[in-house]
Scaffold this motif. Structure first.
Motif, PDB file in Angstrom:
ATOM      1  N   MET A   1      39.495  40.568  46.366  1.00  0.00           N
ATOM      2  CA  MET A   1      41.012  40.059  47.594  1.00  0.00           C
ATOM      3  C   MET A   1      42.022  40.377  47.307  1.00  0.00           C
ATOM      4  O   MET A   1      42.725  39.973  46.219  1.00  0.00           O
ATOM      5  CB  MET A   1      40.729  38.285  48.034  1.00  0.00           C
ATOM      6  CG  MET A   1      41.694  38.670  48.856  1.00  0.00           C
ATOM      7  SD  MET A   1      42.059  36.143  49.973  1.00  0.00           S
ATOM      8  CE  MET A   1      40.016  36.314  50.317  1.00  0.00           C
ATOM      9  N   ILE A   2      42.982  41.210  47.764  1.00  0.00           N
ATOM     10  CA  ILE A   2      43.820  41.903  47.087  1.00  0.00           C
ATOM     11  C   ILE A   2      44.265  41.098  47.737  1.00  0.00           C
ATOM     12  O   ILE A   2      44.443  40.619  49.161  1.00  0.00           O
ATOM     13  CB  ILE A   2      44.296  43.544  48.232  1.00  0.00           C
ATOM     14  CG1 ILE A   2      43.394  44.249  47.018  1.00  0.00           C
ATOM     15  CG2 ILE A   2      45.608  43.979  47.451  1.00  0.00           C
ATOM     16  CD1 ILE A   2      43.500  45.391  47.353  1.00  0.00           C
ATOM     17  N   PRO A   3      45.870  40.411  47.318  1.00  0.00           N
ATOM     18  CA  PRO A   3      46.528  39.546  48.057  1.00  0.00           C
ATOM     19  C   PRO A   3      47.480  40.543  49.156  1.00  0.00           C
ATOM     20  O   PRO A   3      48.105  41.366  48.260  1.00  0.00           O
ATOM     21  CB  PRO A   3      47.790  38.591  46.242  1.00  0.00           C
ATOM     22  CG  PRO A   3      47.064  39.928  45.632  1.00  0.00           C
ATOM     23  CD  PRO A   3      46.080  40.730  45.658  1.00  0.00           C
TER      24      PRO A   3
ATOM     25  N   ILE B   1      43.539  45.536  54.835  1.00  0.00           N
ATOM     26  CA  ILE B   1      42.976  45.957  53.567  1.00  0.00           C
ATOM     27  C   ILE B   1      41.570  47.103  53.008  1.00  0.00           C
ATOM     28  O   ILE B   1      42.275  47.762  52.770  1.00  0.00           O
ATOM     29  CB  ILE B   1      43.342  44.572  52.619  1.00  0.00           C
ATOM     30  CG1 ILE B   1      44.411  43.790  52.316  1.00  0.00           C
ATOM     31  CG2 ILE B   1      42.817  45.449  50.674  1.00  0.00           C
ATOM     32  CD1 ILE B   1      45.389  44.356  51.864  1.00  0.00           C
ATOM     33  N   GLN B   2      40.789  45.978  53.603  1.00  0.00           N
ATOM     34  CA  GLN B   2      39.523  47.336  53.368  1.00  0.00           C
ATOM     35  C   GLN B   2      39.762  49.044  54.489  1.00  0.00           C
ATOM     36  O   GLN B   2      39.482  50.126  54.291  1.00  0.00           O
ATOM     37  CB  GLN B   2      38.627  46.999  54.428  1.00  0.00           C
ATOM     38  CG  GLN B   2      36.809  47.195  53.887  1.00  0.00           C
ATOM     39  CD  GLN B   2      36.599  46.882  52.770  1.00  0.00           C
ATOM     40  OE1 GLN B   2      36.828  47.123  52.035  1.00  0.00           O
ATOM     41  NE2 GLN B   2      36.480  48.638  52.397  1.00  0.00           N
ATOM     42  N   ALA B   3      40.829  48.618  55.704  1.00  0.00           N
ATOM     43  CA  ALA B   3      41.011  49.514  55.758  1.00  0.00           C
ATOM     44  C   ALA B   3      41.860  51.220  55.470  1.00  0.00           C
ATOM     45  O   ALA B   3      41.144  52.614  55.081  1.00  0.00           O
ATOM     46  CB  ALA B   3      41.631  49.483  57.418  1.00  0.00           C
TER      47      ALA B   3
ATOM     48  N   ARG C   1      43.278  51.864  44.885  1.00  0.00           N
ATOM     49  CA  ARG C   1      43.195  50.723  44.699  1.00  0.00           C
ATOM     50  C   ARG C   1      45.197  49.871  44.374  1.00  0.00           C
ATOM     51  O   ARG C   1      45.554  49.319  44.747  1.00  0.00           O
ATOM     52  CB  ARG C   1      42.668  49.663  44.013  1.00  0.00           C
ATOM     53  CG  ARG C   1      42.256  47.917  44.103  1.00  0.00           C
ATOM     54  CD  ARG C   1      41.140  47.260  42.869  1.00  0.00           C
ATOM     55  NE  ARG C   1      41.787  45.693  43.266  1.00  0.00           N
ATOM     56  CZ  ARG C   1      41.579  45.243  43.764  1.00  0.00           C
ATOM     57  NH1 ARG C   1      40.319  45.083  44.972  1.00  0.00           N
ATOM     58  NH2 ARG C   1      41.709  43.616  43.765  1.00  0.00           N
ATOM     59  N   GLU C   2      45.229  51.143  43.508  1.00  0.00           N
ATOM     60  CA  GLU C   2      46.501  50.908  42.962  1.00  0.00           C
ATOM     61  C   GLU C   2      48.188  50.813  44.177  1.00  0.00           C
ATOM     62  O   GLU C   2      48.298  50.187  44.528  1.00  0.00           O
ATOM     63  CB  GLU C   2      46.521  52.040  42.014  1.00  0.00           C
ATOM     64  CG  GLU C   2      48.506  51.647  41.240  1.00  0.00           C
ATOM     65  CD  GLU C   2      48.378  52.659  39.970  1.00  0.00           C
ATOM     66  OE1 GLU C   2      49.506  52.303  39.478  1.00  0.00           O
ATOM     67  OE2 GLU C   2      47.830  53.339  40.099  1.00  0.00           O
TER      68      GLU C   2
END
Length: 349
Positions: free
Chosen positions: A1-3, A318-320, A328-329
């Motif tokens: 999970m990306i915060p 985030i996934q979109a 990701r960066e």
């Protein structure tokens, strides 16, 4: 999970309305609105700007305004200015709600970027005390009092005039060039915010006021919850020229999720998928670069797209972004790193 660190929410108004049930609303949720602690945790929302805002006095044309907003084109007049003496009690109650949330132990009101990082690392919500519309601030002495209380972000206007400047009316289609610039008191406010290192939020400000702050301020220019005017020509959105000025200051724009500001035709209707949000993000990235784009939901203050209808669904966005081809960066920068970095440049710590 990306915060996710978020640029704007209006949850404190719901806390006030909850009265004696406020603790349960924050800690457990009540199934309404867009935000509460469980949904933030479920969606990876680690912090954000909690806005203090003074509502307009109820008027006979409120229902008509809602109908007009839903059927563009429309151009609503600016509401009347709210006196500081009337705004201050509202603001103090909302500030008290944020402090109550801190006392419950799951949230910290942060005053430095280092404190934000530490709070997130310790698993608590990192909150920034923000005032949207400077009506509660009667003068520069009052600004210092609010700063001592924790104020670290200030929008000189909401979409109505204040003693300091002029907001944009709700209009579509419309340029943000809708009225005069900052008042002399507004220019003093900019200088004093620079001295205190209070972030100045350009969202809701008209174009001449924007230009005045750009000329006066020595801090990065920030619009906490705005979209791209080239994609959706709302008065509330930022033109390409404004985006260039923000980029030159090493500033930032937080993408607003509000359907009415995202939709290319200004329609406030159910919105599925992320195509339109990604069009705005692509445009903002093209003008601001990878370090100048972030997120500013407007949760609990506007109609949301269905696939990101509350904070628990943030990872859908985030996934979109990842599926759209953002690495990701870059997604981490947009989701949280850029906010913390611009606050460090603004606050100096």
């Amino acid at each position: 999970m990306i915060p996710v660190f978020d640029g704007h929410n209006d949850f404190l108004q719901r806390m006030v309305a909850a009265g004696a049930a406020r603790d349960r609303l924050w800690l457990q949720g009540d199934g309404t609105g867009h935000l509460d602690l469980p949904r933030m945790q479920a969606g990876g929302m680690v912090g954000g700007f909690f806005a203090i805002w003074t509502p307009d006095a109820p008027g006979p044309d409120d229902a008509l305004a809602s109908v007009l907003k839903a059927n563009p084109p429309f151009a609503l007049p600016l509401p009347e200015e709210v006196a500081s003496a009337d705004a201050l009690p509202h603001a103090l109650v909302q500030a008290g709600q944020l402090m109550a949330m801190q006392r419950m132990g799951q949230l910290t009101i942060c005053k430095t970027a280092a404190q934000i990082r530490q709070t997130i690392a310790e698993g608590r919500i990192a909150a920034i005390l923000h005032i949207e519309g400077a009506e509660p601030i009667a003068d520069m002495d009052a600004l210092h009092v609010w700063h001592a209380m924790g104020l670290r972000s200030l929008g000189p206007v909401w979409s109505r005039p204040t003693a300091y400047g002029h907001g944009v009316p709700f209009a579509f289609p419309s340029s943000p060039d809708t009225g005069p610039g900052l008042t002399p008191e507004g220019k003093d406010l900019v200088r004093e915010c620079n001295t205190l290192r209070i972030l100045l939020d350009l969202s809701h400000l008209n174009e001449k006021g924007f230009d005045d702050i750009a000329a006066l301020s020595d801090a990065p220019l920030v619009a906490s919850h705005s979209c791209a005017h080239a994609v959706a020509p709302s008065s509330r959105n930022l033109t390409d020229r404004q985006l260039r000025v923000i980029a030159e200051s090493r500033g930032l724009v937080g993408l607003n999720y509000a359907v009415g500001f995202l939709h290319p035709e200004g329609r406030r209707e159910p919105m599925q998928g992320f195509d339109i949000m990604l069009r705005h993000l692509d445009h903002l990235l093209a003008h601001l670069g990878e370090d100048g784009v972030a997120l500013g939901s407007d949760y609990d203050g506007a109609q949301m797209p269905e696939d990101i209808s509350d904070a628990s669904k943030l990872q859908n966005l985030i996934q979109a972004m990842l599926s759209h081809g953002y690495g990701r960066e870059l997604v981490e920068k947009i989701a949280f790193r850029n906010w913390i970095n611009v606050l460090e440049r603004t606050w100096g710590a």
